[in-house]
Design an enzyme around this catalytic site. Sequence first.
Site, short mmCIF file in Angstrom:
data_model
loop_
_atom_site.label_atom_id
_atom_site.label_comp_id
_atom_site.label_asym_id
_atom_site.label_seq_id
_atom_site.Cartn_x
_atom_site.Cartn_y
_atom_site.Cartn_z
CG HIS A 70 -2.15 -0.81 1.06
ND1 HIS A 70 -3.32 -0.34 0.51
CD2 HIS A 70 -2.38 -2.10 1.36
CE1 HIS A 70 -4.22 -1.31 0.50
NE2 HIS A 70 -3.66 -2.39 1.01
CE LYS A 93 -6.58 14.17 0.16
NZ LYS A 93 -6.68 12.92 -0.61
NE ARG A 94 -5.44 9.65 9.93
CZ ARG A 94 -5.20 8.71 10.84
NH1 ARG A 94 -5.97 7.64 10.88
NH2 ARG A 94 -4.24 8.84 11.73
CE LYS A 127 -3.23 10.77 3.08
NZ LYS A 127 -3.89 10.18 1.88
CB THR A 161 -10.06 5.52 -2.42
OG1 THR A 161 -9.87 5.79 -1.04
CG2 THR A 161 -9.31 4.27 -2.83
CE LYS A 194 -13.94 6.92 -0.25
NZ LYS A 194 -13.27 7.10 1.04
C1 LIG Z 1 -11.97 7.33 1.45
C2 LIG Z 1 -11.61 7.68 2.82
C3 LIG Z 1 -10.26 7.89 3.16
C4 LIG Z 1 -9.14 7.81 2.15
O1 LIG Z 1 -8.94 9.10 1.58
P1 LIG Z 1 -7.71 9.42 0.61
O2 LIG Z 1 -8.00 10.78 0.10
O3 LIG Z 1 -7.72 8.39 -0.47
O4 LIG Z 1 -6.48 9.36 1.45
C5 LIG Z 1 -9.96 8.24 4.46
N1 LIG Z 1 -10.93 8.37 5.40
C6 LIG Z 1 -12.23 8.19 5.11
C7 LIG Z 1 -13.26 8.37 6.18
C8 LIG Z 1 -12.62 7.83 3.82
O5 LIG Z 1 -13.91 7.64 3.53
#
Ligand SMILES: *Cc1c(COP(=O)(O)O)cnc(C)c1O
Length: 656
Positions: free
Chosen positions: A356, A543-544, A549, A651, A655
């Site tokens: 990952h 995101k985290r 990032k 990901t 979304k």
């Molecule tokens: C999809 C998702 C992530 C991953 O987000 P990235 O932008 O791909 O790092 C993290 N936390 C939650 C709650 C998510 O739904």
Amino acid sequence: MKFDADRFKENLSARLKRQYGKDISQASKHDLFDAVSASVLEIIMENWMATRHEYEKKPVKQLYYLSAEFLMGRALSNNLINAEISSQVKEVLKGMNIDYDMIEDQEPDAGLGNGGLGRLAACFLDSLATLDYPGHGYGIRYRYGMFEQKIENGYQVEYPDNWLAHRDPWEIKRSDLSVTVKFGGNIAYGKTPDGRDRYYIENAEEVTATPYDMPIVGFGTGTVNTLRLWQASSPNGFDLQLFNNMEYNRAVERQNSAENISAVLYPNDSGPSGKALRLKQQYFFSSASLQDLVRHYVADHGTDFSKFADLHVIQLNDTHPVVAIPELMRILMDEYNVGWDDAWNVVTHTFAYTNHTILAEALEKWPIEIFQGLLPRIYQIVEEINRRFMIQLREKYPNDYAKHGRMSIINDGKVYMAWLAIHAGFSVNGVAELHTRLLKEQELRDWYELYPEKFNNKTNGITQRRWLLSANEELSEFITKRIGHGWEKDLTKLKGLEKFTGDKDLNELIAIKEHNKRRLADYLKHAQNEIIDADSIFDVQVKRLHEYKRQLMNILHIMYVYNKMLEDPNYKPAKKTYIFGAKSASGYRRAKSIIKLINTVAERINNDRRVNDRLHVVFVENYRVSVAEKIFPAADVSEQISTAGLEASGTSNMKF
Ligand SMILES: *Cc1c(COP(=O)(O)O)cnc(C)c1O
């Protein structure tokens, strides 16, 4: 699934009475959530049992997704939609004067994951069931999931996520399927009936692993797969002898030590904790899962394991469950007298590994003292795997000593979990085209050269059932009105939307977006008393929190825009609301400072009358799946600005 309104109503009342001793008029919101969920589970149960029987009737190869994290979020709405009984249940509740949205809001998120890696596991389970694959999850039933984040004085403060404070109506405890997992102790050996050495462990700490099953309901199909989460407890409870001697602390010590194993999710995203308890968690659920599978196999096929790999594939979500590899060797050799070569043949055809990250600091390596102390027999097996591997390497690259060192599974006092996975597994995948290429050319170059046939790509994805059909009902109706059903299972069908470009279509789309933006504004008002302008552009980064990032770059840009607005009266950017949502690992000081900076800048800008009708910054507290479901449908701009080459997949882009 079959739905009988009268039966559902009866069931609901019966549950309230049995569980809480109340009728509908006395029931609290939470009682209602619990009773509705339990009544829905009853409907799902028929197909859950039928699916299990189906798999048992004709032996098929089944997939087991081993993951330390499953970021499931809420189950009620998703299960209603996937079981295709959503409108019927809502109709019944409406007839009883019960507000469905209120009930939905009672459910705590199952936040058993950090971020992308854990959410991927949850999305995969949904897709496997929907596409009728026999694929199941194995993980840990953490007593406390991802911490609850509050912002106090601009700083992140962590509170325990007590998601099991009330009972979880979606889980079924299966005490009859408990297994024992052993830690520590010392290695002893005797002889097998045919004269070989047979190893076993003496004086180990024994921990009971008890499975809790959750249904994974496929959309528009009868398939209901299983997520099996293990909980740790002490087999002997507390020590009555010590208790009677009034040594109360020592009496419960053993109990606490066992229960600690499944107590809490480590909140480190893309980086190891290095803590012995974390390795204990990893072995705990890996061993329990493997024991579960082998027990089932032996019951059906006896102790000839030559068919095991035809019936099982075990996908390792990152290196967290890689200790399952030597554990399967141990079970086969020590518990069933299988010889090394036959056991190795099973193992090398069963495991597949997903990488990952290419962040060097994220590769898991365990100091030998910790690993050997906790898992003496497992360490011995890893040593033997490595001894044999090194012979093979020296033959292939006779003089390249540097390479032998780089690829040794045990090196420099540490056990390299990724190397073990690549050597023993039949498949290694990255999670995006570019990520897989970088693995082959850089981080895993030696390994790609040795085992090119093992490397492949599986680009991450998300389930459109949760992130579109459920999270954005209006947009889903818009789509279905134009291209019909089918896209819920096959997203390529969205291509049919290309011809709807008229003003009427676009205006309808804009109205849906506006409605979703007002919905998010209402949530923020309600949740954190934040007033935002739904007529502004919503520019979102959720995101985290991690340096790679680059939330820092985003907030620096906002500071630049703010200063320019003050300095240059001709600079009139469109009205914008910048929205951040992010949790930081509790020990990650720089990430926490960035959260504080975002909140400090927000406070300054939001209180500056010169700009605050055109520029606004919001930090959404406690970002999680159920909040994400409100944010994505409301976003105008999606911020995906991580440092090039460092984001393995991402990901939330999908979304958006
Ligand atoms: C999809 C998702 C992530 C991953 O987000 P990235 O932008 O791909 O790092 C993290 N936390 C939650 C709650 C998510 O739904």
